[in-house]
Design an enzyme around this catalytic site. Structure first.
Site, PDB file in Angstrom:
ATOM      1  N   SER A 144     -39.718   6.555 -42.428  1.00 32.94           N
ATOM      2  CA  SER A 144     -38.479   5.421 -42.260  1.00 32.94           C
ATOM      3  C   SER A 144     -37.581   6.230 -41.198  1.00 32.94           C
ATOM      4  O   SER A 144     -37.263   7.376 -41.324  1.00 32.94           O
ATOM      5  CB  SER A 144     -37.974   5.249 -43.484  1.00 32.94           C
ATOM      6  OG  SER A 144     -38.535   4.295 -44.061  1.00 32.94           O
TER       7      SER A 144
ATOM      8  N   GLU B 142     -26.214   0.825 -27.443  1.00 35.68           N
ATOM      9  CA  GLU B 142     -26.530  -0.575 -27.338  1.00 35.68           C
ATOM     10  C   GLU B 142     -27.081  -1.234 -28.769  1.00 35.68           C
ATOM     11  O   GLU B 142     -27.500  -2.341 -28.649  1.00 35.68           O
ATOM     12  CB  GLU B 142     -27.489  -1.065 -26.209  1.00 35.68           C
ATOM     13  CG  GLU B 142     -27.127  -0.291 -24.850  1.00 35.68           C
ATOM     14  CD  GLU B 142     -27.417   1.007 -24.471  1.00 35.68           C
ATOM     15  OE1 GLU B 142     -28.047   1.692 -25.626  1.00 35.68           O
ATOM     16  OE2 GLU B 142     -27.288   1.616 -23.650  1.00 35.68           O
ATOM     17  N   SER B 143     -26.969  -0.569 -29.688  1.00 37.49           N
ATOM     18  CA  SER B 143     -27.141  -0.940 -31.157  1.00 37.49           C
ATOM     19  C   SER B 143     -28.348  -0.044 -31.823  1.00 37.49           C
ATOM     20  O   SER B 143     -28.070   0.960 -31.856  1.00 37.49           O
ATOM     21  CB  SER B 143     -27.739  -2.394 -31.209  1.00 37.49           C
ATOM     22  OG  SER B 143     -26.276  -3.299 -31.011  1.00 37.49           O
TER      23      SER B 143
ATOM     24  N   HIS C 121     -40.275   1.410 -40.171  1.00 38.85           N
ATOM     25  CA  HIS C 121     -40.831   1.621 -41.579  1.00 38.85           C
ATOM     26  C   HIS C 121     -42.398   1.545 -41.441  1.00 38.85           C
ATOM     27  O   HIS C 121     -42.959   0.434 -41.070  1.00 38.85           O
ATOM     28  CB  HIS C 121     -40.531   0.784 -42.553  1.00 38.85           C
ATOM     29  CG  HIS C 121     -38.857   0.768 -42.593  1.00 38.85           C
ATOM     30  ND1 HIS C 121     -37.997   1.883 -42.987  1.00 38.85           N
ATOM     31  CD2 HIS C 121     -37.940  -0.183 -42.038  1.00 38.85           C
ATOM     32  CE1 HIS C 121     -36.786   1.522 -43.051  1.00 38.85           C
ATOM     33  NE2 HIS C 121     -36.568   0.393 -42.394  1.00 38.85           N
TER      34      HIS C 121
ATOM     35  N   CYS D 163     -27.846  -4.753 -27.027  1.00 41.22           N
ATOM     36  CA  CYS D 163     -26.854  -5.447 -26.468  1.00 41.22           C
ATOM     37  C   CYS D 163     -26.837  -4.977 -25.115  1.00 41.22           C
ATOM     38  O   CYS D 163     -27.024  -3.922 -24.406  1.00 41.22           O
ATOM     39  CB  CYS D 163     -25.582  -5.223 -27.120  1.00 41.22           C
ATOM     40  SG  CYS D 163     -25.321  -5.553 -28.871  1.00 41.22           S
TER      41      CYS D 163
END
Lengths: 139, 139
Positions: A57, A64-65, A70, A85
């Site tokens: 994980s 930008e985010s 997983h 973004c």
């Protein structure tokens, strides 16, 4: 048509991946970071964990985010999210890169708009007429 | 009907939040971690960043997948993802908690199944007949 949302979020199901790669948390971390760079994103920080008996994980926070993964090596499956973004970034380049590196033979994707300008305006309690919506990334 | 996927992923748009809270990265981190606990998830690690001039991005890696947030205080908006695996965890409890703490007056949510057992089986190149699909979390 001009894009009118803050972010683009691609949800990816990678089926039929190479199980050995999905078990290797160092390799997965390297691939996820490179996927961010392929998307022309700027990496801020990343966290990756190998779980017992198997599975990885991890998240890469970008300016930008984010990108997350997983893996379920026992099912040759990985769930990946690419949330970006700004107009300079292309999450699909990250997707293409990962599909190749995970050796996924079947993919499914859904692209979701996050933070629609129209919705933010319409649902607001305050006067948004003077607010200049822009695609800027948070720096 | 029995759930037949590895994970449940809730995409949340929080509109009309308290802008001051959305700027406060320490508070946001505290709320996101508590949201994981409200969902009965186990926190593995978290990363949070405050961006200039404003905005917070962060991820909480849980044994059962992840929670992420990105805030735009200037629009009173936050994008949150709650991705959980296993039947013991309830991502909606995390959602309820965050809606209250962010003082969001309007929310929109989409729940997406991640890792459908049927799809993994059908798309597989190998014989999955002996594979025991289960909802176990990676520990």
């Amino acid at each position: 048509m001009k894009s009118e949302e803050l972010g683009r979020h691609i949800l990816v199901e990678f089926y039929n991946c190479n199980s050995g790669i999905l078990r290797d948390h160092k390799q997965i971390e390297e691939y996820m970071k490179q996927a961010a760079l392929e998307a022309k994103a700027t990496i801020v920080e990343s966290v990756f964990h190998h779980f017992n008996p198997w599975g990885v994980s991890g998240a890469v926070i970008i300016s930008e985010s984010h990108l997350t993964i997983h893996t379920w090596p026992e099912y040759n499956y990985a769930a990946v999210d690419l949330f970006t973004c700004g107009g300079e970034v292309d999450p699909w380049s990250g997707f293409d890169y990962l599909a190749e590196k995970l050796e996924s033979e079947k993919t499914e994707t859904t692209e979701v708009a996050r933070g629609s300008f129209d919705k933010i305006r319409n649902f607001s309690n305050r006067d948004m007429s003077g607010v200049n919506f822009s695609y800027k990334t948070i720096e």
